[in-house]
Design an enzyme around this catalytic site. Structure first.
Site, short mmCIF file in Angstrom:
data_model
loop_
_atom_site.label_atom_id
_atom_site.label_comp_id
_atom_site.label_asym_id
_atom_site.label_seq_id
_atom_site.Cartn_x
_atom_site.Cartn_y
_atom_site.Cartn_z
N ASP A 1 -2.46 5.84 -6.02
CA ASP A 1 -2.63 6.83 -4.94
C ASP A 1 -1.25 7.22 -4.43
OD1 ASP A 1 -5.49 7.30 -4.23
OD2 ASP A 1 -5.50 5.12 -4.01
N ALA A 2 -1.06 8.50 -4.19
CA ALA A 2 0.18 8.94 -3.55
C ALA A 2 0.22 8.40 -2.11
CB ALA A 2 0.26 10.46 -3.55
N ASP B 1 0.89 4.23 1.35
CA ASP B 1 1.24 4.81 2.65
C ASP B 1 2.19 3.91 3.42
OD1 ASP B 1 -0.38 7.06 2.24
OD2 ASP B 1 -2.15 6.03 3.03
N LYS B 2 2.03 2.60 3.28
CA LYS B 2 2.91 1.68 3.99
C LYS B 2 4.30 1.61 3.35
CE LYS B 2 1.22 0.81 7.62
NZ LYS B 2 2.03 1.36 8.70
N PHE C 1 -9.03 -4.09 -9.90
CA PHE C 1 -8.02 -3.36 -9.12
C PHE C 1 -6.66 -3.64 -9.78
CE2 PHE C 1 -6.17 -2.82 -4.52
CZ PHE C 1 -5.46 -1.70 -4.94
N GLU D 1 10.41 11.69 6.88
CA GLU D 1 9.11 11.58 6.20
C GLU D 1 9.34 11.18 4.74
OE1 GLU D 1 6.55 12.01 8.08
OE2 GLU D 1 7.51 13.00 9.78
N LYS E 1 -5.72 -4.28 0.61
CA LYS E 1 -6.23 -3.91 1.94
C LYS E 1 -7.36 -4.85 2.31
CE LYS E 1 -7.16 0.40 1.16
NZ LYS E 1 -7.71 1.77 1.27
N GLU F 1 14.26 15.82 9.28
CA GLU F 1 15.37 16.33 10.08
C GLU F 1 16.13 15.15 10.69
OE1 GLU F 1 12.28 18.66 9.19
OE2 GLU F 1 11.99 17.43 11.00
N LYS G 1 11.36 10.68 20.43
CA LYS G 1 10.03 11.21 20.08
C LYS G 1 8.99 10.39 20.84
CE LYS G 1 11.63 13.85 16.60
NZ LYS G 1 13.06 13.82 16.88
N HIS H 1 0.86 -1.19 0.00
CA HIS H 1 0.00 0.00 0.00
C HIS H 1 0.89 1.24 0.00
CE1 HIS H 1 -2.68 3.12 1.59
NE2 HIS H 1 -3.69 2.37 1.18
N ARG I 1 0.10 8.06 7.57
CA ARG I 1 -1.33 8.18 7.28
C ARG I 1 -2.13 6.94 7.64
NH1 ARG I 1 -2.60 11.23 1.64
NH2 ARG I 1 -1.73 9.29 0.79
N LYS I 2 -1.49 5.96 8.25
CA LYS I 2 -2.21 4.74 8.62
C LYS I 2 -2.05 4.47 10.12
CE LYS I 2 -4.31 3.40 4.94
NZ LYS I 2 -4.57 4.80 4.58
#
Length: 375
Positions: free
Chosen positions: A234-235, A17-18, A226, A43, A161, A56, A265, A15, A240-241
């Site tokens: 999809d970007a 995002d993953k 699909f 990121e 998914k 960073e 963090k 996916h 986001r998950k």
């Protein structure tokens, strides 16, 4: 008898995002391998033919970020330019700065790297001490990856998914109402064949028979097709998950993502600690379920609050349990890092199929090693 249906979803390692989460955590691991004191906030953004890595990072080592990113993309299975994204032809752009000195000032004094609140949870619902819907959703997506990589269903592509809806009666899981599986596939495949294969090779292996009923609904690729998927469809972005990463929406989420962040963090280390605490409470027999919230202020070591909610299942008042937790667990950032041994390259493995409920040696926050002291 009270009755309700609750749903959770999971996504495969392919996916978009993953993909981003795994690249960010692979960069973090590369820093931790040579420089355990490194500071990382990485990121990643992926889209058709492009991978952008920014953030960073303050470290004494050197990381060849393009090579790390391409290695992750290859291992996931994006090895063909026909997918619209592959490890050999995608552009990899990096834009990295050092950690802000204003943030570093708080971390250097052993305080929290940011403000925020984190949640942890454990329950007797499953062997994993996790809510059943997210456990089943992860099993489905993990099985999708297995049958793709093993060649059992060789027409599958990396993106996919799953979603599972579980009926509860008196807060106990009784049956699976609905299963949804979406899987990227070769364009030559017919929908009917894919649906039959997924029910036989994926759903039947992932969902226990006793939870399936004659009324269980199963949807496989509900639109019927699909083919275009992954970053071409999809970007993808790191972080986001977060509900997939945690408890499937069963309990609140503090809002902070995990992947790409070093353990100073508290978005990450605090959430891991909260799960560790909650799981030890339940494993010690002090409650049937337990939710923990921990909150921090930037630059301050001790949490500003610790909230305990056993939802009426506790063997003692929640206030008394909170006092025991504060006595048994050091919930300062450095206390958490030390107790859970978090300054190691262990994080890429967390970036798929959930950060919690998995019995891996490196997932130290899953250990029930404080039950005796708590009890």
């Amino acid at each position: 008898m009270s009755s309700f249906v609750f749903s959770s979803e999971s996504v495969t390692e392919g996916h978009p995002d993953k993909i981003a989460d795994q690249i960010s955590d692979a960069v973090l691991d590369a820093v931790m391998r040579d420089d355990p004191e490194g500071r990382v906030a990485c990121e990643t953004y992926v889209t058709t033919g492009l991978c952008l890595v920014g953030g960073e990072i303050t470290t004494s080592t050197y990381v060849d970020i393009p090579s790390v990113a391409r290695g992750v993309i290859k291992s996931i299975g994006y090895t063909d330019a026909a997918y619209g994204f592959d490890y050999e032809t995608c552009a990899v752009i990096t834009t990295i700065d050092r950690q802000s000195p204003d943030i570093a000032m708080g971390v250097n004094t052993h305080g929290a790297g940011d403000q925020g609140m984190m949640f942890g949870y454990a329950t007797r619902q499953t062997e994993e001490m996790m809510p059943l819907p997210i456990v089943l959703a992860h099993r489905l997506t993990h099985r999708l990856a297995e049958v793709r990589k093993a060649g059992t269903l060789g027409y599958l592509r990396p993106d996919g998914k799953a979603q599972v809806s579980v009926r509860y009666e008196n807060n106990k899981p009784k049956s699976v109402e609905t299963v949804v599986v979406s899987c990227q596939h070769d364009p030559t495949m017919a929908h009917k064949e894919i649906a039959e294969d997924i029910k036989r090779e994926v759903i039947a292996h992932a969902i226990p028979k006793h939870l399936l009923t004659g009324g269980t609904r199963m949807f496989v690729n509900p639109t019927g097709r699909f083919v275009i998927g992954g970053p071409q469809g999809d970007a993808g972005l790191t972080g986001r998950k977060i509900i997939v990463d945690t408890y499937g929406g069963w309990v609140p989420h503090g809002g902070g993502a995990f992947s790409g962040k070093d353990p100073t963090k508290v978005d990450r280390s605090g959430a891991y600690a909260a799960r560790w605490v909650a799981k030890n409470v339940v494993a010690a027999g002090l409650a049937e379920e337990c939710m923990i919230q921990i909150a921090y202020a930037i630059g301050v070591a001790e949490p500003v609050s610790v909230f305990v909610d056993t939802r009426g299942t506790g063997k003692m008042p929640d206030e008394e349990l909170e006092a025991r937790i504060r006595k048994v667990f050091d919930l300062t950032p450095w206390g958490i890092i030390s107790a859970l041994d978090l300054r190691r390259p262990i994080f890429r493995e967390t970036a798929t199929y959930g950060h919690f409920g998995r019995s891996l040696d490196t997932f130290t926050w899953e250990k029930t090693n404080r039950t005796g002291e708590l009890a």
